[in-house]
Design an enzyme around this catalytic site. Structure first.
Site, short mmCIF file in Angstrom:
data_model
loop_
_atom_site.label_atom_id
_atom_site.label_comp_id
_atom_site.label_asym_id
_atom_site.label_seq_id
_atom_site.Cartn_x
_atom_site.Cartn_y
_atom_site.Cartn_z
N ALA A 105 0.86 -1.18 0.00
CA ALA A 105 0.00 0.00 0.00
C ALA A 105 0.90 1.24 0.00
O ALA A 105 2.10 1.16 0.29
CB ALA A 105 -0.87 -0.02 1.25
N GLN A 155 1.32 3.61 2.02
CA GLN A 155 2.01 3.83 3.30
C GLN A 155 2.44 2.49 3.92
O GLN A 155 2.33 2.29 5.13
CB GLN A 155 1.10 4.60 4.26
N SER A 156 2.96 1.59 3.10
CA SER A 156 3.34 0.27 3.60
C SER A 156 4.53 0.33 4.56
O SER A 156 5.60 0.85 4.22
CB SER A 156 3.71 -0.62 2.39
N ASN A 157 4.34 -0.24 5.74
CA ASN A 157 5.45 -0.37 6.70
C ASN A 157 6.46 -1.39 6.19
O ASN A 157 7.66 -1.24 6.37
CB ASN A 157 4.92 -0.84 8.06
N CYS A 202 7.24 -2.04 3.13
CA CYS A 202 8.11 -1.43 2.10
C CYS A 202 9.16 -0.56 2.77
O CYS A 202 10.34 -0.62 2.41
CB CYS A 202 7.26 -0.63 1.12
#
Ligand SMILES: Cc1ncc(COP(=O)(O)O)c(C=O)c1O
Length: 338
Positions: A80, A82-84, A86
């Site tokens: 997503a 705001q992927s943590n 990533c």
């Protein structure tokens, strides 16, 4: 070519390559009584250290171990906007000297915030797809296409599916399950349950695999309860049971996960992934004012809402101890929402 640092960090666990990225063990904090007198304990996996911490550090130890062992020169993953996951992959790439590419939902914003700001700081290349945050199929196809492109450029990419939720990544939470139960034992109790937030299923797979392993060895093995915060995992995708058994097989560990071991409480998702509910907003406020725990709206606030809701429903008896895993996600708190 990976850096000297990455080879120095390369170890093995049960014959499976692992690079040390996380600060372990994480603390186990005693919390207040909740529901009808259940003692809450918070396992601080938000403090794993790597790139501001969170659950993905444990998975990335095994995923990056596999990458380094196989001579990868780049990491690719997907998530997503705001992927943590990533952001933490970008941190791992920076630490290990691996070029990192992130395939992200949404469009490039005018100003980077939260996880994107950190990923940029860790030197990752961000590829915005315009996809919706729950369009995992579209995102995965984009990841595969980018993997082919980078392979054609001879970058030897190691490509990681959404959330790092493969049987390799799940091994991080096999170890975490054992770490939690041993910490509880040395503190003087066996928990009535271990509760946490589930989205792409890898954390869950590792925990139930760790439980099956301890069960096979005749050791204490408290039940695991996942609070589902994405439509896939509440609908049974991916198969947590299959991932868990593959993880056990990979490390040659005894034990078997059965369908009955996999519990996903789907009541706290609300309208969809990343859409707050009244219960999650209340849970985030309660956590901040009770234990100074910072919860994010996408994952941990719903996870804590699930724990508090189950306690209020009387799922555990007065005097029981329940462990909630704080899986991180704090950078989301700094994202401006209209
Ligand atoms: C803060 C946080 N909590 C929980 C999860 C869920 O973990 P999993 O994807 O392994 O189910 C994630 C995954 O992105 C996360 O970022």
């Amino acid at each position: 070519m990976t850096s000297d640092l990455s080879s120095e960090r390369l170890t093995e666990w049960h014959g499976v390559p692992r690079v040390r990225l996380a600060t372990l063990p994480t603390p186990l904090e005693r919390g207040p009584l909740v529901g009808n007198g259940v003692r809450l304990w918070v396992k601080r996996d938000d403090l794993t250290g790597l790139g501001m911490g969170g659950n993905k550090a444990r998975k990335l130890e095994f995923l990056c171990g596999d990458a380094v062992r196989n001579g990868a020169r780049a990491l690719i993953t997907v998530g997503a906007g705001q992927s943590n996951h990533c952001r933490m992959t970008a941190a791992a790439g920076s630490l290990l000297g691996l070029e990192t590419h992130l395939v992200l939902a949404g469009d490039r914003p005018d100003r980077l915030e939260g996880n994107q700001l950190l990923s940029d700081r860790f030197g990752a290349h961000m590829h915005f797809t315009g996809a919706g945050p729950s369009e995992w199929g579209v995102l995965e196809i984009a990841r595969e296409a980018l993997t082919d492109e980078l392979a054609a450029q001879k970058l030897a990419p190691y490509s990681i599916p959404i959330g790092g939720s493969t049987h390799v990544g799940a091994l991080g939470y096999v170890l975490a399950y054992d770490e939690i139960v041993e910490q509880c034992t040395s503190t003087g109790f066996t928990p009535g349950a271990i509760v946490f937030t589930s989205s792409s299923g890898g954390t869950h797979a590792g925990l139930v695999a760790g439980r099956a392993w301890r069960r096979a060895l005749g050791l204490a093995h408290p039940p695991v309860i996942a609070i589902g915060v994405a439509k896939g995992v509440v609908a049974g995708f991916p198969s947590v049971e299959q991932l868990a058994n593959e993880a056990l097989h990979l490390a040659g560990l005894p034990g078997r996960v059965e369908a009955a071991d996999v519990e996903v409480d789907a009541r706290w998702l609300g309208a969809d992934y990343a859409i707050a509910t009244p219960e999650s907003t209340d849970a985030a406020d309660w956590a901040a004012l009770t234990g100074a725990w910072v919860l994010d709206a996408v994952y941990t606030a719903k996870g804590m809402a699930g724990l508090l809701g189950n306690a209020a429903d009387g799922r555990w008896a007065s005097g029981d101890n329940v462990v909630w895993i704080h899986t991180g996600g704090q950078p989301e708190v700094f994202v401006h929402h209209d």
